[in-house]
Scaffold this motif. Structure first.
Motif, PDB file in Angstrom:
ATOM      1  N   LYS A   1      28.987  44.515   6.959  1.00 25.67           N
ATOM      2  CA  LYS A   1      30.122  44.877   5.179  1.00 25.67           C
ATOM      3  C   LYS A   1      29.131  46.144   4.241  1.00 25.67           C
ATOM      4  O   LYS A   1      29.517  46.408   4.174  1.00 25.67           O
ATOM      5  CB  LYS A   1      29.732  43.572   3.966  1.00 25.67           C
ATOM      6  CG  LYS A   1      31.532  43.676   4.061  1.00 25.67           C
ATOM      7  CD  LYS A   1      30.901  41.632   3.117  1.00 25.67           C
ATOM      8  CE  LYS A   1      32.507  42.243   1.447  1.00 25.67           C
ATOM      9  NZ  LYS A   1      32.971  40.978   1.682  1.00 25.67           N
TER      10      LYS A   1
ATOM     11  N   THR B   1      21.776  35.613   1.718  1.00 21.50           N
ATOM     12  CA  THR B   1      23.847  34.554   1.429  1.00 21.50           C
ATOM     13  C   THR B   1      23.495  34.002  -0.030  1.00 21.50           C
ATOM     14  O   THR B   1      22.803  34.169  -0.597  1.00 21.50           O
ATOM     15  CB  THR B   1      22.704  33.215   2.578  1.00 21.50           C
ATOM     16  OG1 THR B   1      21.451  32.605   2.136  1.00 21.50           O
ATOM     17  CG2 THR B   1      22.874  33.741   4.350  1.00 21.50           C
TER      18      THR B   1
ATOM     19  N   LYS C   1      26.535  30.986   1.548  1.00 16.34           N
ATOM     20  CA  LYS C   1      27.675  31.546   2.457  1.00 16.34           C
ATOM     21  C   LYS C   1      27.240  33.341   1.957  1.00 16.34           C
ATOM     22  O   LYS C   1      26.556  33.764   1.712  1.00 16.34           O
ATOM     23  CB  LYS C   1      29.139  32.023   0.555  1.00 16.34           C
ATOM     24  CG  LYS C   1      30.200  32.748   1.139  1.00 16.34           C
ATOM     25  CD  LYS C   1      30.786  32.646   2.464  1.00 16.34           C
ATOM     26  CE  LYS C   1      32.365  33.525   2.765  1.00 16.34           C
ATOM     27  NZ  LYS C   1      32.914  33.841   1.502  1.00 16.34           N
ATOM     28  N   ALA C   2      27.226  33.474   3.626  1.00 14.05           N
ATOM     29  CA  ALA C   2      26.591  34.679   4.584  1.00 14.05           C
ATOM     30  C   ALA C   2      27.619  36.185   3.777  1.00 14.05           C
ATOM     31  O   ALA C   2      28.601  35.906   3.714  1.00 14.05           O
ATOM     32  CB  ALA C   2      26.636  35.118   5.884  1.00 14.05           C
ATOM     33  N   ILE C   3      26.238  37.147   3.434  1.00 14.91           N
ATOM     34  CA  ILE C   3      26.968  38.090   3.399  1.00 14.91           C
ATOM     35  C   ILE C   3      26.460  39.393   4.984  1.00 14.91           C
ATOM     36  O   ILE C   3      25.331  39.335   5.059  1.00 14.91           O
ATOM     37  CB  ILE C   3      26.547  39.374   2.218  1.00 14.91           C
ATOM     38  CG1 ILE C   3      26.973  38.356   0.810  1.00 14.91           C
ATOM     39  CG2 ILE C   3      26.980  40.535   1.544  1.00 14.91           C
ATOM     40  CD1 ILE C   3      26.083  38.885  -0.292  1.00 14.91           C
ATOM     41  N   PRO C   4      27.135  39.469   5.508  1.00 19.12           N
ATOM     42  CA  PRO C   4      26.817  40.285   6.738  1.00 19.12           C
ATOM     43  C   PRO C   4      26.708  41.210   7.235  1.00 19.12           C
ATOM     44  O   PRO C   4      27.258  42.328   5.760  1.00 19.12           O
ATOM     45  CB  PRO C   4      28.231  39.793   7.809  1.00 19.12           C
ATOM     46  CG  PRO C   4      29.207  40.088   6.215  1.00 19.12           C
ATOM     47  CD  PRO C   4      28.717  39.264   5.178  1.00 19.12           C
TER      48      PRO C   4
ATOM     49  N   LYS D   1      23.444  46.519  -1.763  1.00 22.94           N
ATOM     50  CA  LYS D   1      23.276  45.260  -1.399  1.00 22.94           C
ATOM     51  C   LYS D   1      24.100  43.810  -2.427  1.00 22.94           C
ATOM     52  O   LYS D   1      24.190  43.100  -2.317  1.00 22.94           O
ATOM     53  CB  LYS D   1      22.429  44.770  -0.916  1.00 22.94           C
ATOM     54  CG  LYS D   1      21.874  42.767  -0.834  1.00 22.94           C
ATOM     55  CD  LYS D   1      20.142  43.625  -0.010  1.00 22.94           C
ATOM     56  CE  LYS D   1      19.985  41.846   0.089  1.00 22.94           C
ATOM     57  NZ  LYS D   1      18.391  41.829   0.014  1.00 22.94           N
TER      58      LYS D   1
ATOM     59  N   GLN E   1      21.726  39.367  11.262  1.00 24.87           N
ATOM     60  CA  GLN E   1      23.204  40.030  11.026  1.00 24.87           C
ATOM     61  C   GLN E   1      23.674  39.173   9.524  1.00 24.87           C
ATOM     62  O   GLN E   1      24.350  40.552   8.906  1.00 24.87           O
ATOM     63  CB  GLN E   1      24.243  39.065  11.561  1.00 24.87           C
ATOM     64  CG  GLN E   1      24.185  39.033  13.327  1.00 24.87           C
ATOM     65  CD  GLN E   1      24.638  38.402  14.309  1.00 24.87           C
ATOM     66  OE1 GLN E   1      25.370  37.343  13.846  1.00 24.87           O
ATOM     67  NE2 GLN E   1      24.661  38.729  15.632  1.00 24.87           N
ATOM     68  N   ASN E   2      22.788  38.930   9.104  1.00 29.94           N
ATOM     69  CA  ASN E   2      23.009  38.829   7.074  1.00 29.94           C
ATOM     70  C   ASN E   2      21.826  39.770   6.789  1.00 29.94           C
ATOM     71  O   ASN E   2      21.038  39.430   7.001  1.00 29.94           O
ATOM     72  CB  ASN E   2      23.237  37.702   6.581  1.00 29.94           C
ATOM     73  CG  ASN E   2      25.017  36.960   7.772  1.00 29.94           C
ATOM     74  OD1 ASN E   2      25.387  37.299   7.892  1.00 29.94           O
ATOM     75  ND2 ASN E   2      24.596  35.399   8.301  1.00 29.94           N
TER      76      ASN E   2
END
Length: 258
Positions: A37, A27, A31-34, A62, A23-24
């Motif tokens: 997004k 990180t 802190k995750a970047i989904p 990304k 789902q990411n």
């Protein structure tokens, strides 16, 4: 193959963790970047016709998101977001986003109709008229100056030479105003211009809010107007802006303002 308890626990952990990891896209300092997004930005870019969906586009998005996350984390460390000027800017941006979204909803619910577009186009055609004119002019401050110029023209003076004393930009090109519809000019000027015959010069000065004009009509022809299909998008956009402006004014009038 028989799993031992420890191996079974590791295998189950990997199976459970895999969907969450997928789902990411990355990180940054925990802190995750989904991935959602990235998907949202890809859809926006593709919808705007800027680029086609591709691995390269996704990788670029990304990297950009990672860079942004690094910077926002550093800004948060420095307390930039707590500054009064930044808070004010954020509030202005928040208001703009919400207002624009509301107005977009209003436009969707109140679209411009084809009948409205046609009526506006017909109104434009009526204002422009079916003829356009190629005129020259000399603009001066006083009526006497204009009369003196007319006398010189009658005595054989060249319009292009005398136009050099005109107080507007046309002085540099012999007073040439090119082809235009009468509606392009102020009424006293257009009334005098359309009354002339090709090659004729005004016998008396023409007064407008800009000064006194001496006008020469080089020629006239049928107006070359764009078809409705050619300007439909522009007309629709203009009418949409008018609707939005009217809606805004309506809301302001209803508001209790002290």
């Amino acid at each position: 193959m028989i799993f031992k308890p420890a191996r079974l626990l590791l295998a189950l952990t990997a199976v459970v963790a895999a969907p969450a990891f997928a789902q990411n896209v990355a990180t940054v300092n925990g802190k995750a970047i989904p991935a959602s997004k990235v998907e949202a930005i890809v859809k926006q870019v593709v919808a705007q016709g800027k680029q086609a969906d591709s691995p390269q586009l996704r990788e670029a998005i990304k990297k950009d998101l990672i860079g942004r996350e690094v910077l926002i984390q550093e800004a948060d460390k420095q307390g930039v977001g707590t500054r009064a000027d930044v808070k004010a800017a954020l509030e202005n941006t928040r208001q703009s986003i919400i207002i624009n979204a509301m107005l977009a909803d209003y436009v969707k619910k109140n679209p411009v109709s084809d009948a409205e577009i046609k009526a506006e186009y017909d109104k434009y055609k009526a204002q422009v008229g079916d003829k356009e004119y190629h005129a020259r002019h000399i603009l001066v401050e006083t009526e006497q100056q204009a009369k003196d110029i007319i006398a010189k023209l009658k005595a054989g003076g060249k319009f292009e030479e005398l136009a050099k004393q005109s107080k507007d930009g046309s002085a540099n090109n012999g007073g040439d105003l090119d082809w235009a519809a009468p509606s392009s000019y102020v009424k006293p000027f257009s009334d005098a211009m359309v009354a002339l015959k090709d090659g004729q010069i005004t016998e008396t000065p023409v007064k407008s809010q800009f000064g006194y004009h001496v006008i020469k009509l080089e020629g006239s022809r049928a107006a070359k107007l764009p078809s409705l299909d050619e300007v439909k998008g522009q007309v629709a956009e203009a009418l949409t802006q008018k609707k939005v402006a009217a809606y805004r004014e309506e809301l302001i009038k209803k508001a209790k303002i002290q």
